[in-house]
Design a protein around this motif. Sequence first.
Motif, PDB file in Angstrom:
ATOM      1  N   GLY A 106      31.635  36.209  40.488  1.00  0.00           N
ATOM      2  CA  GLY A 106      32.442  37.073  39.641  1.00  0.00           C
ATOM      3  C   GLY A 106      33.385  36.299  38.748  1.00  0.00           C
ATOM      4  O   GLY A 106      33.470  36.546  37.536  1.00  0.00           O
ATOM      5  N   GLU A 107      34.092  35.315  39.350  1.00  0.00           N
ATOM      6  CA  GLU A 107      35.034  34.513  38.563  1.00  0.00           C
ATOM      7  C   GLU A 107      34.317  33.701  37.484  1.00  0.00           C
ATOM      8  O   GLU A 107      34.795  33.590  36.351  1.00  0.00           O
ATOM      9  N   GLN A 153      31.444  34.403  36.064  1.00  0.00           N
ATOM     10  CA  GLN A 153      30.960  35.297  35.022  1.00  0.00           C
ATOM     11  C   GLN A 153      32.075  35.619  34.026  1.00  0.00           C
ATOM     12  O   GLN A 153      31.840  35.698  32.814  1.00  0.00           O
ATOM     13  N   LYS A 154      33.306  35.778  34.532  1.00  0.00           N
ATOM     14  CA  LYS A 154      34.444  36.025  33.639  1.00  0.00           C
ATOM     15  C   LYS A 154      34.688  34.816  32.732  1.00  0.00           C
ATOM     16  O   LYS A 154      35.075  34.970  31.569  1.00  0.00           O
ATOM     17  N   GLU A 165      32.523  34.927  29.792  1.00  0.00           N
ATOM     18  CA  GLU A 165      32.882  35.971  28.829  1.00  0.00           C
ATOM     19  C   GLU A 165      34.149  35.639  28.060  1.00  0.00           C
ATOM     20  O   GLU A 165      34.517  36.369  27.135  1.00  0.00           O
ATOM     21  N   THR A 166      34.852  34.550  28.434  1.00  0.00           N
ATOM     22  CA  THR A 166      36.088  34.160  27.760  1.00  0.00           C
ATOM     23  C   THR A 166      35.764  33.265  26.571  1.00  0.00           C
ATOM     24  O   THR A 166      35.062  32.264  26.708  1.00  0.00           O
ATOM     25  N   ALA A 210      41.626  29.153  33.072  1.00  0.00           N
ATOM     26  CA  ALA A 210      40.880  29.863  34.112  1.00  0.00           C
ATOM     27  C   ALA A 210      39.933  28.932  34.845  1.00  0.00           C
ATOM     28  O   ALA A 210      39.717  29.071  36.054  1.00  0.00           O
TER      29      ALA A 210
END
Length: 379
Positions: free
Chosen positions: A94-95, A97-98, A101-102, A111
């Motif tokens: 999940g992390e 994947q974020k 997307e950044t 991040a």
Amino acid sequence: MEIAFWYCVEAELREDPPSYNHAMKLLSKIKESLLSLLLPHLHARLRTCIEEVLDLPLIQQQAENHVLDVGQLANFIVGMMATLDHQYAKVRDGEIQKLRETTEMVPLFSAIFSVLILMKMDMANFSWSIDEYHELLAKQPSAYTEKWLQDTVSEVFADSAITAMLPDNVHNTAYLRLLKWDHGSDPFPETVLMDQVRFQEMQWELERLVLLASVLLNVYTITGAAISGLPGLMDTLKTTVAPMLVDMHTPSFSAEEALATIGERLCVELSRQLDQHGYSPFSTDRRSTLKRQISATAQPDHHVRKLMDSRTQRYLLAYLESSGTETAYPVHGGLATVGKELTHLAIRFNRLVKFNKVGWSPVYQRILQGILQEKEEKD
């Protein structure tokens, strides 16, 4: 201080031309963090890749010449993090994947640092669990692991093609047996219990490939020379069959119904292709034979399915026993139609096996020595 650091990074990147003084310190720390997540004797290729891409003197030179692509470096770093997370526990999907997307560079690298800290904790917990389990094994026997290796030794001794009882041979055969496991009735070996779901998913994927290859081999055998000269036909047929086997291991799936439907659709497609290219019509007798043979592959002991299963097993074992490089390994014997998928599976299987060996080989070696010694005494 942390806020001030990121402020300086952002300010430098906004300059015209950009300045990379703080960014270089950042990349150095990221490289150090990635290397700290690698395991010896397992991640040699990844270490080389990191060293080559995150070559700090080269990056510094690119920065000075104003040709540095920070976005490309970020993509590499995130991709490497995903690779490492996948090999450990896939708990940071999940992390990561974020991160993908950044798009803003400073928030992205901030991040990245946060996720790397979490991944270091994951690695520490993994190492601790291995050490703890080694201590546990020293105090009490691991019954299911011992039975797994004991059964493997018996299987290897029974194979007339195997002339030497080499530890690697036994270990690789043992791992291969995990792709034939009866998860409903046989307890999984303790040392691979954390990866049981992964092994089961690979087992399902392998069984789908075996059935897919069996169906396509039946098509080729029955139609023969008529389709050998039609480029792309087998890929078209594979595209027709594969989606119908996706749910093969769900309770609602009926192999008999699926294969009957597959037989009908393949006959229609073959008739269309043969007619389009000027070949003799696909006769009623050959249609019936093809549909009958495809339906028969619903049985695991069907001769074609057993043949494809045996060949995939030999392929995976040969892949494990190879040098371990992740380059394409030749696929022969009717498996060419699923060669790409089988190679991809072999690569993932090999990674998981190598990863497990790093942690548990000493344990397996100790158990194996005891098994062989007991066998010699009995003989």
